[in-house]
Structure formats: C-alpha cells, structure tokens
Design a protein around this motif. Sequence first.
Motif, PDB file in Angstrom:
ATOM      1  N   LEU A  23      12.838 -26.078  -7.280  1.00 22.35           N
ATOM      2  CA  LEU A  23      14.013 -26.108  -8.146  1.00 22.35           C
ATOM      3  C   LEU A  23      13.682 -25.308  -9.394  1.00 22.35           C
ATOM      4  O   LEU A  23      12.759 -25.645 -10.134  1.00 22.35           O
ATOM      5  N   PHE A  24      14.434 -24.239  -9.617  1.00 25.13           N
ATOM      6  CA  PHE A  24      14.271 -23.419 -10.816  1.00 25.13           C
ATOM      7  C   PHE A  24      15.349 -23.829 -11.812  1.00 25.13           C
ATOM      8  O   PHE A  24      16.534 -23.887 -11.459  1.00 25.13           O
ATOM      9  N   VAL A  25      14.945 -24.107 -13.046  1.00 26.27           N
ATOM     10  CA  VAL A  25      15.868 -24.549 -14.084  1.00 26.27           C
ATOM     11  C   VAL A  25      15.822 -23.534 -15.223  1.00 26.27           C
ATOM     12  O   VAL A  25      14.757 -23.242 -15.754  1.00 26.27           O
ATOM     13  N   LEU A  48       9.788 -16.651  -2.638  1.00 22.00           N
ATOM     14  CA  LEU A  48       9.628 -17.980  -2.047  1.00 22.00           C
ATOM     15  C   LEU A  48      10.638 -18.201  -0.922  1.00 22.00           C
ATOM     16  O   LEU A  48      10.300 -18.735   0.133  1.00 22.00           O
ATOM     17  N   ALA A  49      11.884 -17.796  -1.146  1.00 28.73           N
ATOM     18  CA  ALA A  49      12.911 -17.951  -0.109  1.00 28.73           C
ATOM     19  C   ALA A  49      12.567 -17.121   1.121  1.00 28.73           C
ATOM     20  O   ALA A  49      12.734 -17.573   2.251  1.00 28.73           O
ATOM     21  N   ALA A  56      16.280 -23.800  -4.859  1.00 30.41           N
ATOM     22  CA  ALA A  56      17.524 -24.191  -5.507  1.00 30.41           C
ATOM     23  C   ALA A  56      17.439 -23.783  -6.976  1.00 30.41           C
ATOM     24  O   ALA A  56      16.348 -23.640  -7.532  1.00 30.41           O
ATOM     25  N   VAL A  57      18.602 -23.588  -7.578  1.00 28.40           N
ATOM     26  CA  VAL A  57      18.630 -23.184  -8.982  1.00 28.40           C
ATOM     27  C   VAL A  57      19.626 -24.073  -9.730  1.00 28.40           C
ATOM     28  O   VAL A  57      20.689 -24.406  -9.222  1.00 28.40           O
ATOM     29  N   LEU A  58      19.223 -24.483 -10.930  1.00 30.70           N
ATOM     30  CA  LEU A  58      20.059 -25.278 -11.821  1.00 30.70           C
ATOM     31  C   LEU A  58      20.152 -24.537 -13.136  1.00 30.70           C
ATOM     32  O   LEU A  58      19.118 -24.209 -13.741  1.00 30.70           O
ATOM     33  N   THR A  59      21.379 -24.248 -13.575  1.00 34.15           N
ATOM     34  CA  THR A  59      21.568 -23.588 -14.863  1.00 34.15           C
ATOM     35  C   THR A  59      22.397 -24.485 -15.780  1.00 34.15           C
ATOM     36  O   THR A  59      23.168 -25.319 -15.313  1.00 34.15           O
ATOM     37  N   ALA A  74      19.030 -22.957  -1.298  1.00 34.14           N
ATOM     38  CA  ALA A  74      19.276 -24.264  -0.703  1.00 34.14           C
ATOM     39  C   ALA A  74      20.331 -25.003  -1.514  1.00 34.14           C
ATOM     40  O   ALA A  74      21.013 -25.886  -1.010  1.00 34.14           O
ATOM     41  N   GLY A  75      20.485 -24.639  -2.774  1.00 33.79           N
ATOM     42  CA  GLY A  75      21.489 -25.232  -3.647  1.00 33.79           C
ATOM     43  C   GLY A  75      21.619 -24.446  -4.931  1.00 33.79           C
ATOM     44  O   GLY A  75      20.640 -23.871  -5.414  1.00 33.79           O
ATOM     45  N   ARG A  76      22.837 -24.376  -5.441  1.00 35.22           N
ATOM     46  CA  ARG A  76      23.102 -23.751  -6.745  1.00 35.22           C
ATOM     47  C   ARG A  76      23.911 -24.752  -7.558  1.00 35.22           C
ATOM     48  O   ARG A  76      24.971 -25.190  -7.130  1.00 35.22           O
TER      49      ARG A  76
END
Length: 84
Positions: A23-25, A48-49, A56-59, A74-76
Amino acid sequence: MTAVDADPTSTRAAADGRPLRWLFVKDRFAWPRSSGHDVHTYGMMRALAEQGHAVAVLTLEASSEEALAGVEYAGRYCLADAFP
C-alpha cells in the motif's frame, strides 16, 4: 537472515512464495511527474506490480488518471472521495 543481511529494497515474495501486498500512501500524484518522489514512487509501484505483487495506492487528494496510468492496481483509494 539477520537484520544486517536484509536488503530493504528486496521485492521477494513472502517466505511461502505468495506475492506481497503493498500500500503506497501519498498526498497526491502530480502530472506530469516532475518531483523525484513522484517519479521514484511510480517506478517502484510499477516494478512491484510487474513482479506479481498486489499494489494499492491511497491518496489524500484526487490524482489525475494520467498520473496513475500504466500500473495494474489491486486498489485505488482517495480520502477526499470518502470524506468530501
């Protein structure tokens, strides 16, 4: 392996061979990518992908489609969308 031997940049799968979940934030991803942090983070997510890990990324703020294109996520997630 000891902590001294561990490679912090290693992207190996978990000990049982399963891909890892990342998870990248970030506050946001700028477009065009001009800061070193955006370029590095995007490159890391893409690599990595491509190795089969779930990325997944969270902004905090909405990012343009162009800024996040080219990676299978995998998720945005965006907190601005969840809490307008």
